[in-house]
Scaffold this active site. Structure first.
Site, PDB file in Angstrom:
ATOM      1  N   ALA A 104      -1.665  -2.870  13.530  1.00 29.24           N
ATOM      2  CA  ALA A 104      -0.756  -3.512  12.496  1.00 29.24           C
ATOM      3  C   ALA A 104      -1.261  -4.784  11.957  1.00 29.24           C
ATOM      4  O   ALA A 104      -0.487  -5.268  11.066  1.00 29.24           O
ATOM      5  CB  ALA A 104       0.456  -4.013  13.580  1.00 29.24           C
ATOM      6  N   ALA A 105      -2.382  -5.491  12.485  1.00 33.58           N
ATOM      7  CA  ALA A 105      -2.740  -6.662  11.905  1.00 33.58           C
ATOM      8  C   ALA A 105      -3.462  -6.354  10.444  1.00 33.58           C
ATOM      9  O   ALA A 105      -4.174  -5.476  10.217  1.00 33.58           O
ATOM     10  CB  ALA A 105      -3.926  -7.425  12.857  1.00 33.58           C
ATOM     11  N   LYS A 109       2.551  -4.439   6.603  1.00 38.88           N
ATOM     12  CA  LYS A 109       3.406  -3.489   7.106  1.00 38.88           C
ATOM     13  C   LYS A 109       4.677  -3.655   8.303  1.00 38.88           C
ATOM     14  O   LYS A 109       5.668  -3.450   8.025  1.00 38.88           O
ATOM     15  CB  LYS A 109       2.659  -2.165   7.114  1.00 38.88           C
ATOM     16  CG  LYS A 109       1.484  -1.952   6.827  1.00 38.88           C
ATOM     17  CD  LYS A 109       1.638  -1.382   5.165  1.00 38.88           C
ATOM     18  CE  LYS A 109       0.435  -1.196   4.447  1.00 38.88           C
ATOM     19  NZ  LYS A 109      -0.962  -1.959   4.635  1.00 38.88           N
ATOM     20  N   GLU A 127      -2.214  -4.396  17.994  1.00 44.44           N
ATOM     21  CA  GLU A 127      -3.409  -4.551  17.181  1.00 44.44           C
ATOM     22  C   GLU A 127      -4.473  -4.649  18.313  1.00 44.44           C
ATOM     23  O   GLU A 127      -4.601  -5.362  19.225  1.00 44.44           O
ATOM     24  CB  GLU A 127      -3.429  -5.600  16.413  1.00 44.44           C
ATOM     25  CG  GLU A 127      -4.808  -6.156  15.647  1.00 44.44           C
ATOM     26  CD  GLU A 127      -5.675  -5.370  14.977  1.00 44.44           C
ATOM     27  OE1 GLU A 127      -4.836  -4.377  14.018  1.00 44.44           O
ATOM     28  OE2 GLU A 127      -6.587  -5.154  15.281  1.00 44.44           O
ATOM     29  N   ARG A 132      -7.695 -10.418  15.452  1.00 39.61           N
ATOM     30  CA  ARG A 132      -6.973 -10.078  14.465  1.00 39.61           C
ATOM     31  C   ARG A 132      -5.240 -10.114  15.018  1.00 39.61           C
ATOM     32  O   ARG A 132      -4.454 -10.477  14.467  1.00 39.61           O
ATOM     33  CB  ARG A 132      -7.064  -8.762  13.922  1.00 39.61           C
ATOM     34  CG  ARG A 132      -8.353  -8.951  13.172  1.00 39.61           C
ATOM     35  CD  ARG A 132      -8.634  -7.572  12.482  1.00 39.61           C
ATOM     36  NE  ARG A 132      -7.709  -6.690  11.602  1.00 39.61           N
ATOM     37  CZ  ARG A 132      -7.729  -6.863  10.414  1.00 39.61           C
ATOM     38  NH1 ARG A 132      -8.762  -7.605   9.753  1.00 39.61           N
ATOM     39  NH2 ARG A 132      -6.875  -6.146   9.778  1.00 39.61           N
ATOM     40  N   CYS A 225      -6.377   2.893   2.834  1.00 39.39           N
ATOM     41  CA  CYS A 225      -6.735   2.260   1.467  1.00 39.39           C
ATOM     42  C   CYS A 225      -8.053   2.726   1.085  1.00 39.39           C
ATOM     43  O   CYS A 225      -8.992   2.109   0.806  1.00 39.39           O
ATOM     44  CB  CYS A 225      -6.673   0.781   1.665  1.00 39.39           C
ATOM     45  SG  CYS A 225      -7.688   0.147   2.912  1.00 39.39           S
TER      46      CYS A 225
HETATM   47  N1  SAM Z   1      -1.270  -2.501   8.819  1.00 37.85           N
HETATM   48  C1  SAM Z   1      -2.082  -3.518   8.609  1.00 37.85           C
HETATM   49  C2  SAM Z   1      -1.407  -4.220   7.407  1.00 37.85           C
HETATM   50  O1  SAM Z   1      -0.344  -3.758   6.791  1.00 37.85           O
HETATM   51  O2  SAM Z   1      -1.295  -5.581   7.624  1.00 37.85           O
HETATM   52  C3  SAM Z   1      -3.407  -3.391   8.081  1.00 37.85           C
HETATM   53  C4  SAM Z   1      -4.111  -2.506   9.080  1.00 37.85           C
HETATM   54  S1  SAM Z   1      -5.857  -2.252   8.924  1.00 37.85           S
HETATM   55  C5  SAM Z   1      -6.057  -1.150   7.587  1.00 37.85           C
HETATM   56  C6  SAM Z   1      -6.272  -1.132  10.192  1.00 37.85           C
HETATM   57  C7  SAM Z   1      -6.311  -2.184  11.520  1.00 37.85           C
HETATM   58  O3  SAM Z   1      -6.806  -1.098  12.677  1.00 37.85           O
HETATM   59  C8  SAM Z   1      -7.390  -3.214  11.662  1.00 37.85           C
HETATM   60  O4  SAM Z   1      -6.739  -4.273  12.107  1.00 37.85           O
HETATM   61  C9  SAM Z   1      -8.120  -2.556  12.818  1.00 37.85           C
HETATM   62  O5  SAM Z   1      -8.673  -3.714  13.851  1.00 37.85           O
HETATM   63  C10 SAM Z   1      -7.410  -1.767  13.557  1.00 37.85           C
HETATM   64  N2  SAM Z   1      -8.315  -0.636  14.492  1.00 37.85           N
HETATM   65  C11 SAM Z   1      -9.806  -0.623  14.145  1.00 37.85           C
HETATM   66  N3  SAM Z   1      -9.932   0.381  15.143  1.00 37.85           N
HETATM   67  C12 SAM Z   1      -8.743   0.873  15.911  1.00 37.85           C
HETATM   68  C13 SAM Z   1      -8.699   1.727  17.008  1.00 37.85           C
HETATM   69  N4  SAM Z   1      -9.676   2.368  17.282  1.00 37.85           N
HETATM   70  N5  SAM Z   1      -7.413   1.859  17.453  1.00 37.85           N
HETATM   71  C14 SAM Z   1      -6.556   1.242  16.501  1.00 37.85           C
HETATM   72  N6  SAM Z   1      -6.387   0.088  15.852  1.00 37.85           N
HETATM   73  C15 SAM Z   1      -7.886   0.054  15.308  1.00 37.85           C
END
Ligand code: SAM
Length: 460
Positions: A104-105, A109, A127, A132, A225
């Site tokens: 979520a970070a 969204k 998150e 983050r 993305c």
């Molecule tokens: N949804 C967010 C927004 O709209 O602001 C952006 C999310 S970003 C594309 C993907 C997120 O997944 C990052 O914050 C990252 O730290 C987290 N992430 C990384 N590895 C992960 C894991 N193994 N399981 C869950 N989340 C993970």
């Protein structure tokens, strides 16, 4: 922009020379900017121009916002790139649902989903990253979300605790970020030919857990993305083959294109997914799929019994308020709040929270923000939180004080400022340019500053 040679070769092969030329050239164009207006803030006037609405988002506008205004700091608007706005629109949660935003970070969204839910039901924003998650919590508070619990756990921990629980979930997956190269040119450095496959492995790990927490018949929205088929159509094809998910159609607005079956296993239903390409659409690169979990799915391992409404036991350290705390809070509420009701009240380390009634037992899940933080019990008094100031409307607080530009500057820098000595002592909701921006305590003609230290800044 200097793109890796392997990237150019890969997409030229996939798209053919003509289209690849347009696609690759678009990396040299300007990034598109956008922002969303927050419907939870009572539709106060905002300073930004609303002349260029985004067709597919009722709260979305094109334009670059100033991050230092009271509109932004109060959460009345949220900066979000136009393509990213389409993800929340596809999720489109309904009032009262139980929703999970698993990755979520920083919260773009999450705040969008919260706009649809209007502080009903339960939204869990998770998150995994400890740094983050703080930004996520700040954005959730700023946006005035009161139905949201922010967690800082792994997908495994959440899946182990909440099988078959959510009506819909969003996995906005960590990905190779090809669609953000223009916005964040640094991301190009991490890219190599194997990177999408490595990311796809992680996406499968996350989704293996994610599928367990959706109710049978519930929805999974998967977004990235990136343009990489390994992380887009091929992941969706895998979800269909392995778990029997059904791909649901996503509406395509002008410039959006269908998912590409030929980039995966040829399943025609992949066309129901949507791709946002920067050479066709006014936004950065995105991929979105909407899927339905089979009604007879048995992917969730156990179905642990959960407590019923009003029997919330979130974990052992979270307690009901004591009689003394209840009295202090009731007095405070009587003195300051008007016509406002909160959900279930709980205490964690002298802090009082209002948590959604739907909150399940979360023992073993790391909680970062437990619903709405109302404030803190100090010796014989209650001190309201900054989060409360951002979650209420001026009409819901007895004492409000309009502050001018000079005092707004004082406030965000952490300074006290002078007001009329006639103002009675107490907690005032400070309002600047129509937005409630925080609390100040008036004592003898001085406003004591309660703007959180970590958020202070200089306007200039
Ligand atoms: N949804 C967010 C927004 O709209 O602001 C952006 C999310 S970003 C594309 C993907 C997120 O997944 C990052 O914050 C990252 O730290 C987290 N992430 C990384 N590895 C992960 C894991 N193994 N399981 C869950 N989340 C993970």
């Amino acid at each position: 922009m200097q793109l890796p040679a392997d990237f150019i070769t890969k997409y030229t092969k996939l798209m053919g020379e003509d289209e690849a030329t347009d696609f690759l050239t678009s990396f040299n164009n300007e990034t598109n900017h956008g922002f969303r207006v927050n419907p939870l803030k009572g539709h106060q006037p905002i300073q930004e121009s609303l002349d260029f609405p985004v067709e597919y988002s009722q709260w979305g506008y094109y334009g670059e916002i100033n991050g230092k205004t009271s509109d932004h700091k109060s959460g009345a608007i949220y900066s979000q790139e136009p393509s990213a706005m389409y993800v929340g629109e596809v999720v489109h949660p309904k009032l009262g649902e139980k929703v999970l935003d698993l990755c979520a970070a920083p919260g773009g969204k999450t705040t969008h989903l919260g706009s649809f839910m209007n502080n009903t039901g339960l939204l869990i924003a998770n998150e995994i990253d400890g740094g983050r998650v703080k930004i996520l919590t700040e954005n959730v508070e700023r946006f005035g979300l009161t139905n949201t619990i922010v967690t800082n756990s792994t997908p495994e921990d959440i899946a182990g605790k909440l099988p078959d629980f959510f009506d819909r979930i969003l996995v906005d997956a960590p990905c190779s970020g090809e669609g953000m190269f223009r916005k964040n040119p640094e991301a190009v450095k991490y890219w190599n030919l194997d990177y999408p496959t490595e990311c796809a492995l992680r996406q499968r790990e996350i989704l293996t857990e994610a599928v367990k927490v959706i109710k049978p018949g519930g929805e999974l929205i998967y977004s990235t993305c990136t343009f990489a088929p390994e992380e887009d159509e091929q992941i969706v094809a895998w979800l269909v083959e392995k778990y029997g998910f059904e791909i649901l159609p996503v509406k395509k607005y002008e410039g959006m294109v269908a998912g590409k079956p030929e980039w995966a296993n040829g399943n025609k239903d992949l066309e129901k997914c949507v791709r946002l390409f920067p050479h066709k659409f006014n936004g950065e690169g995105h991929f979105i799929a909407k899927l339905k979990k089979p009604v007879n799915s048995d992917v969730s391992t156990t179905s642990t019994k959960r407590k019923k409404k009003n029997q919330i036991k979130i974990n052992a350290q979270i307690t009901d308020p004591t009689n003394e705390q209840t009295k202090l809070w009731q007095q405070f509420k009587h003195d300051y709040l008007v016509n406002i009701n909160f959900t279930k009240l709980v205490v964690y380390r002298d802090n009082l929270y209002s948590v959604p009634f739907e909150t399940p037992n979360l023992t073993g899940v790391k909680i970062h923000r437990l619903g709405l933080w109302l404030g803190t019990f100090k010796k014989n008094r209650f001190e309201p939180s900054y989060a409360l100031a951002l979650a209420i409307k001026a009409s819901e607080w007895r004492l409000s004080l309009n502050i001018n530009e000079i005092n707004w500057n004082h406030y965000v820098s952490g300074d006290t400022f002078a007001v009329s000595k006639d103002l009675k002592k107490g907690w005032y909701l400070l309002v600047h340019d129509f937005q409630a921006v925080g609390f100040g305590k008036v004592v003898n003609g001085v406003v004591k500053n309660f703007f959180p230290k970590g958020l202070r800044f200089n306007i200039k």
